[in-house]
Design a protein around this motif. Structure first.
Motif, PDB file in Angstrom:
ATOM      1  N   ASN A 166       0.822  -1.211   0.000  1.00 17.59           N
ATOM      2  CA  ASN A 166       0.000   0.000   0.000  1.00 17.59           C
ATOM      3  C   ASN A 166       0.856   1.261   0.000  1.00 17.59           C
ATOM      4  N   LEU A 167       1.930   1.263   0.793  1.00 17.57           N
ATOM      5  CA  LEU A 167       2.805   2.432   0.804  1.00 17.57           C
ATOM      6  C   LEU A 167       3.487   2.594  -0.551  1.00 17.57           C
ATOM      7  N   GLN A 168       3.887   1.490  -1.154  1.00 16.97           N
ATOM      8  CA  GLN A 168       4.503   1.560  -2.481  1.00 16.97           C
ATOM      9  C   GLN A 168       3.537   2.143  -3.498  1.00 16.97           C
ATOM     10  N   GLN A 169       2.266   1.752  -3.419  1.00 17.00           N
ATOM     11  CA  GLN A 169       1.285   2.276  -4.354  1.00 17.00           C
ATOM     12  C   GLN A 169       1.112   3.787  -4.193  1.00 17.00           C
ATOM     13  N   VAL A 170       1.087   4.250  -2.953  1.00 15.83           N
ATOM     14  CA  VAL A 170       0.953   5.689  -2.706  1.00 15.83           C
ATOM     15  C   VAL A 170       2.163   6.444  -3.262  1.00 15.83           C
ATOM     16  N   LEU A 171       3.352   5.983  -2.914  1.00 18.76           N
ATOM     17  CA  LEU A 171       4.566   6.685  -3.349  1.00 18.76           C
ATOM     18  C   LEU A 171       4.731   6.641  -4.866  1.00 18.76           C
ATOM     19  N   LEU A 172       4.451   5.485  -5.471  1.00 22.48           N
ATOM     20  CA  LEU A 172       4.595   5.372  -6.921  1.00 22.48           C
ATOM     21  C   LEU A 172       3.637   6.307  -7.632  1.00 22.48           C
ATOM     22  N   ASN A 173       2.422   6.413  -7.144  1.00 21.79           N
ATOM     23  CA  ASN A 173       1.453   7.314  -7.760  1.00 21.79           C
ATOM     24  C   ASN A 173       1.939   8.763  -7.704  1.00 21.79           C
ATOM     25  N   LEU A 174       2.480   9.168  -6.554  1.00 23.53           N
ATOM     26  CA  LEU A 174       2.965  10.546  -6.407  1.00 23.53           C
ATOM     27  C   LEU A 174       4.188  10.790  -7.288  1.00 23.53           C
ATOM     28  N   LEU A 175       5.089   9.805  -7.370  1.00 26.14           N
ATOM     29  CA  LEU A 175       6.284   9.957  -8.205  1.00 26.14           C
ATOM     30  C   LEU A 175       5.925  10.002  -9.685  1.00 26.14           C
ATOM     31  N   LEU A 176       4.976   9.167 -10.095  1.00 26.35           N
ATOM     32  CA  LEU A 176       4.546   9.178 -11.500  1.00 26.35           C
ATOM     33  C   LEU A 176       3.924  10.512 -11.874  1.00 26.35           C
ATOM     34  N   ASN A 177       3.093  11.046 -10.977  1.00 25.57           N
ATOM     35  CA  ASN A 177       2.473  12.342 -11.249  1.00 25.57           C
ATOM     36  C   ASN A 177       3.519  13.439 -11.374  1.00 25.57           C
TER      37      ASN A 177
END
Length: 282
Positions: A166-177
């Protein structure tokens, strides 16, 4: 016999008032069971949506990942061909092996991060921050530096009370944006943090164009999206990513917010409960 005792007898003998209470109790119990079932179904929908978003994220970066794999394989193939053409050149043979090993390790790291990200769920209750940040960056496939983006990482080596996936999903989404809005111009991107005895504060910041004022207060609502460059098809989104991030952080007992000034980038603030070191992350 007193009026009070007469009333007690009539109730015991099954008056309408006596029969009414069991019916009401049964209705309440049925209603509670109905609400419990609705809550269970809602949890299933939420989990399914979260997993679907992860798969959609992988689809978004599939082209980038394929291109990065090609970049890894090209020098490996080139050196192998040169080595085969000069079998007596031991220095070239050694360099070929080194290039092949480095490429294989890089590809294995990307593949491992992607396979972990694609799973439906994990059972871990705590995540080690540096490891998850590293996995999120690996899932980008192409390192931001290749797009002129200076990525700085400075996070504490602690555990937070949220699953690594879940933390990876949050961070990846922010980094991709962040990478999406700076893909053409370059800039700075950072993941930093600090820990207190009870909480871990993380920040994901970029020097991009910022978030328009008209959507900033609604950014974590469903279907709110914005394309800084209407001609850039890569900036198209569903508007669900940040909403899912908010739900994942909240479900862990944390908070997420954003600060942004148009033209001066954006900073996302995450606060998560700190987990004791006795928790296992795998």
């Amino acid at each position: 016999m007193s009026p009070g005792s007469t009333h007690e007898v009539s109730v015991e003998q099954g008056s309408p008032e006596a029969r009414e209470h069991p019916d009401q109790l049964q209705q309440v119990e049925q209603l509670l069971r109905h609400f419990e079932e609705l809550e269970r179904q809602l949890d299933q929908v939420r989990e399914g949506l979260t997993h679907s978003h992860r798969l959609a994220t992988l689809g978004t970066i599939a082209t980038i990942i394929a291109h990065e794999y090609n970049n890894i394989l090209t020098p490996v193939i080139t050196y192998a061909q040169m080595a085969l053409a000069s079998p007596d050149d031991h220095a070239l043979m050694k360099k070929t092996v080194e290039k092949s090993l480095a490429g294989a390790e890089r590809a294995a790291k990307i593949s491992s991060s992607l396979l972990g990200f694609a799973q439906e769920a994990d059972l871990a209750h705590a995540a080690r921050v540096p490891e998850v940040v590293d996995d999120a960056v690996s899932c980008l496939g192409r390192h931001p530096s290749k797009d002129g983006i200076d990525l700085q990482i400075d996070v504490p080596d602690v555990l937070v009370a949220i699953s690594p996936l879940n933390l990876q999903q949050v961070l990846l989404n922010l980094l991709l944006n962040a990478r999406k809005v700076m893909r053409r111009t370059g800039g700075r991107m950072s993941v930093t943090g600090r820990a207190t005895p009870d909480l871990v504060h993380l920040e994901v910041a970029d020097s991009g164009p910022g978030i328009p004022e008209e959507i900033r207060d609604r950014l974590f609502e469903p279907f709110v999206t914005h394309r800084h460059d209407p001609t850039d098809a890569t900036q198209r989104g569903t508007g669900l990513g940040l909403c899912i991030c908010r739900d994942l952080v909240r479900s862990a007992g944390g908070t997420i917010g954003v600060e942004s000034v148009p033209g001066q980038g954006a900073t996302f603030h995450l606060t998560l409960p700190r987990a004791a070191d006795i928790f296992e992350t795998t």
